[in-house]
Design an enzyme around this catalytic site. Sequence first.
Site, mmCIF file in Angstrom:
data_model
loop_
_atom_site.group_PDB
_atom_site.id
_atom_site.type_symbol
_atom_site.label_atom_id
_atom_site.label_comp_id
_atom_site.label_asym_id
_atom_site.label_seq_id
_atom_site.Cartn_x
_atom_site.Cartn_y
_atom_site.Cartn_z
ATOM 1 C CG HIS A 124 -1.881 -1.118 0.899
ATOM 2 N ND1 HIS A 124 -2.417 -1.711 -0.197
ATOM 3 C CD2 HIS A 124 -2.677 -1.748 2.028
ATOM 4 C CE1 HIS A 124 -3.485 -2.541 0.118
ATOM 5 N NE2 HIS A 124 -3.679 -2.387 1.369
ATOM 6 C CG HIS A 195 -7.623 -0.349 2.455
ATOM 7 N ND1 HIS A 195 -8.353 -1.107 3.332
ATOM 8 C CD2 HIS A 195 -6.616 -1.033 1.938
ATOM 9 C CE1 HIS A 195 -7.569 -2.218 3.427
ATOM 10 N NE2 HIS A 195 -6.742 -2.287 2.564
ATOM 11 C CD GLU A 336 -8.231 -3.489 -0.600
ATOM 12 O OE1 GLU A 336 -6.983 -3.103 -0.730
ATOM 13 O OE2 GLU A 336 -8.395 -4.297 0.214
HETATM 14 C C1 BGC Z 1 -4.477 -6.592 2.034
HETATM 15 C C2 BGC Z 1 -4.560 -7.180 3.361
HETATM 16 C C3 BGC Z 1 -3.881 -6.165 4.395
HETATM 17 C C4 BGC Z 1 -5.123 -5.017 4.409
HETATM 18 C C5 BGC Z 1 -4.684 -3.885 5.491
HETATM 19 C C6 BGC Z 1 -5.629 -5.549 2.188
HETATM 20 O O1 BGC Z 1 -5.533 -4.702 0.853
HETATM 21 O O2 BGC Z 1 -4.803 -7.353 1.173
HETATM 22 O O3 BGC Z 1 -3.644 -8.390 3.347
HETATM 23 O O4 BGC Z 1 -4.090 -7.003 5.715
HETATM 24 O O5 BGC Z 1 -5.048 -4.581 3.240
HETATM 25 O O6 BGC Z 1 -3.593 -3.721 5.409
#
Ligand code: BGC
Length: 371
Positions: A124, A195, A336
């Site tokens: 991310h 998110h 997402e």
């Molecule tokens: C990911 C997860 C992660 C979450 C929060 C999601 O987009 O796929 O693995 O734990 O985000 O970070």
Amino acid sequence: MRFKLFSILTLLPLTMSAATIQKSDFGKTADGAAVALYTIKNGKGMEAKIITYGGAIVSLKTPDRTGAMGDIVLGYDTLAEYAAGKSYFGALIGRYGNRIAHGKFTLDGKAYSVPVNNGENALHGGIRGFDKRVWTARELPDGALELTYKSKDGEEGYPGNLAATVTYTLTDANTLRIHYIATTDKPTVLNLTNHSYFNLKGAGDGDILGHLVTLNADEYLPVDAGLIPTGELRLVDGTPFDFRHGRTPGERISQPDQQLKLGNGYDHNWILNRPEMGPGMLSLAARVEETGVSGRIMEVYTDQPGIQFYTGNFLDGTDKGKGGKVYNQHAGFCVETQHYPDSPNKPSFPSTILRPGQKYDTTTEFRFSAK
Ligand code: BGC
């Protein structure tokens, strides 16, 4: 079913917005930057609250089957909690949503390293991704909120000065539209998303395991132990990953399936079935219905090739949410819309490279109703 989903296409500017927007303060960051909270309301009583910190949706009120409004996104009450948070509640994610293996990739023959913040991998956008930046806001005449962030060449290891603009629009059809635009002055990689964690019963009201989920995808991407796609495109047919005809996550999440074990539940990218589309055309990616108490329905339309369906597996009750509510495992789900994880290292995946002169332009809509 697939055929039916395919036929539900839409041209972008069909639903006009007649929303109002209001600004208030949401405090200051540790280094003194003022953060604003924008409240957008449409003509039907639906309301979205968005902060300039991370461009995060901090509250989203939609009607249940009786018309009663309820907040259906997980989040915190204060800026300090957003700044310290590790769950990315409601935030805009960039530059690269999801994972890049070992935080390394090569672009035009040049090797790049980005910070590793999730086991061995980059997740991310890094230590301080777009979710931990203050965006510049502008209110648009139709009550939409435009957020801009200029990411400097080399920030979090990514090349090129990148200018990103994200517009949140609330229409009278109870649609929240997110429009992402970006340009760069050097070749870079880019994968923007939002998110938000949803619970259609209401944020903090139990888990989402009983929501009825449909994903318009015949294939998904199996992952390794670090949740990096192996490169295989696997058919969902006959697996717990088949959500083509509406299933609850709770039904199969505990099955002895190797991929469910690796993800600690559902935490994978599905490859969306998409018809041949023209510019600005969206197709149905996901539909989630809470058939019990609320009757709320959320449909996700996008022009993106993939969707990460994540069942909040890593929520563990340590996050205290709005109003002091505790978010236990599976308290929310994320959908997402995105390019596939680790695309910069997977030449067979659709490209996430953005070059000077090109315009990154993508739209996702969350459409709400109840029955
Ligand atoms: C990911 C997860 C992660 C979450 C929060 C999601 O987009 O796929 O693995 O734990 O985000 O970070």
